[in-house]
Design an enzyme around this catalytic site. Structure first.
Site, PDB file in Angstrom:
ATOM      1  N   ARG A   1       0.855  -1.183   0.000  1.00  0.00           N
ATOM      2  CA  ARG A   1       0.000   0.000   0.000  1.00  0.00           C
ATOM      3  C   ARG A   1       0.889   1.230   0.000  1.00  0.00           C
ATOM      4  NH1 ARG A   1       2.396   1.805   3.528  1.00  0.00           N
ATOM      5  NH2 ARG A   1       0.882   3.474   3.719  1.00  0.00           N
ATOM      6  N   GLY A   2       0.254   2.372  -0.229  1.00  0.00           N
ATOM      7  CA  GLY A   2       0.994   3.595  -0.488  1.00  0.00           C
ATOM      8  C   GLY A   2       1.057   3.809  -1.988  1.00  0.00           C
TER       9      GLY A   2
ATOM     10  N   ARG B   1      -6.969  -0.649  -7.091  1.00  0.00           N
ATOM     11  CA  ARG B   1      -7.108   0.512  -6.201  1.00  0.00           C
ATOM     12  C   ARG B   1      -7.360   1.743  -7.054  1.00  0.00           C
ATOM     13  NH1 ARG B   1      -4.887   0.247  -1.096  1.00  0.00           N
ATOM     14  NH2 ARG B   1      -6.203   2.067  -0.714  1.00  0.00           N
TER      15      ARG B   1
ATOM     16  N   ASP C   1      -2.645  10.573  -2.460  1.00  0.00           N
ATOM     17  CA  ASP C   1      -2.952   9.553  -3.460  1.00  0.00           C
ATOM     18  C   ASP C   1      -3.354  10.179  -4.785  1.00  0.00           C
ATOM     19  OD1 ASP C   1      -3.265   6.522  -2.277  1.00  0.00           O
ATOM     20  OD2 ASP C   1      -3.409   8.051  -0.743  1.00  0.00           O
TER      21      ASP C   1
END
Length: 349
Positions: free
Chosen positions: A52-53, A95, A239
């Site tokens: 993630r990130g 995502r 993001d």
């Protein structure tokens, strides 16, 4: 300045045959890697928050497309292209809010378009470049952001934006690392970041690995901390950054920006230019990912809420540009961002 002593963790590792991902769901108590040998396995790992990130997701997706190429094998470029496009669609759907994911896949597909029958080698070279460029950008952003911080300052960060979320060094956490190295940052606070506790499980663990002292706070304690004068900067990642300077980031970022403005605390967003989406005019146009409400109803497989209770679980929120003091990318610093300044820095969509 040599920052190597503050950058010891890696979340994404290409072995030459497979992609190893540090399983961030199991940190801090278990340091385990999973091995992905197909694009489908990478997409599932992204969706399940193994990795993630935003930058790390993009890097993982790039290597996922390489894995798709390896599975395809010795096919001609003409035969490979539609199969790789299908793999890219699956990876991109994992995502949807993280613009780095689509950006990395677009860069990979551009490399594919220019390749000949050496298409697989060109994909591998491109993925390697994406990873190397991210690490270099992070170190440069760390220097730029640290220069904004007065010596002796305290900082508060949210979620995890360090080596676990990038190719290394980190975005917002990279600024904090550089600030510590340059003796500008004296106090580091990290919010727990419900419901997945990335701040509690990841950020303070990562800083501990690098010998940086950090204090964990409950998300709800941030305003009280600011009121006490312990924090001079809130430093977060992103993001997605839109054409007018609005920023989508981990849920809870928006309320930190509101609290910071009320208390006279500066608010900094740190992200690579690949996170900037000039095709999206403002934050109101961003698709906010909704995750399983069950993530709020319990933790660690154990339910903590009575049966029959509903939950609302957006994973991101949008901070208006008007609440942001500085956006830091590897291309420079934009103070008091707005549409004109974003256009001058990044051009038209």
């Amino acid at each position: 300045m040599d920052y190597a002593r503050y950058d010891r963790v890696r979340a994404v590792e290409w072995t030459g045959k497979a992609l190893k991902l540090l399983d961030q769901r199991k940190l801090p108590f278990d340091v385990e890697y999973i091995t992905c040998e197909s694009a489908e396995e990478v997409a599932e790992a992204i969706f399940q928050l193994v990795v993630r990130g935003a930058p790390a997701i993009g890097i993982a997706a790039a290597w996922g497309l390489v894995l798709a190429g390896k599975v395809i094998g010795e096919k001609s470029k003409q035969e490979a292209v539609p199969l790789l496009q299908l793999a890219a669609v699956k990876l991109n759907a994992a995502r949807p809010t993280a613009v780095n994911l689509a950006w990395a896949l677009a860069r990979m597909q551009a490399a594919l378009a220019l390749a000949g029958e050496d298409w697989l080698q060109r994909l591998q070279d491109c993925a390697k470049d994406i990873e190397a460029d991210d690490l270099a950008a992070n170190r440069h952003m760390g220097q730029l952001g640290a220069q904004l911080i007065a010596p002796g300052s305290g900082v508060l960060t949210h979620c995890n934006t360090g080596s676990l979320a990038t190719a290394g060094f980190g975005t917002a956490l990279g600024v904090i690392r550089a600030g510590v190295a340059e003796q500008r940052v004296n106090r580091v606070f990290a919010g727990e970041t419900r419901p997945w506790l990335q701040g509690a499980r990841l950020t303070v663990w990562e800083l501990q690995q690098d010998g940086i002292d950090a204090t964990l706070i409950a998300d709800a304690a941030a305003s009280h901390l600011m009121a006490g004068g312990q924090v001079q900067w809130v430093i977060v990642g992103a993001d997605r950054i839109t054409a007018n300077g609005d920023v989508a980031n981990k849920i809870g970022t928006y309320q930190l920006a509101i609290a910071a403005r009320h208390h006279g605390v500066k608010f900094m967003v740190v992200a690579p230019s690949s996170t900037v989406d000039m095709a999206t005019a403002s934050g109101s146009e961003i698709e906010i990912e909704q995750r399983d409400p069950g993530e709020l109803l319990g933790y660690g497989g154990r339910r903590t809420v009575a049966e029959g209770i509903r939950a609302w679980n957006p994973v991101f929120d949008v901070t208006p540009a008007s609440l942001i003091d500085a956006i830091v990318t590897e291309k420079g610093v934009i103070e008091q961002p707005n549409a004109d300044k974003m256009r001058k820095a990044f051009g038209e969509a």
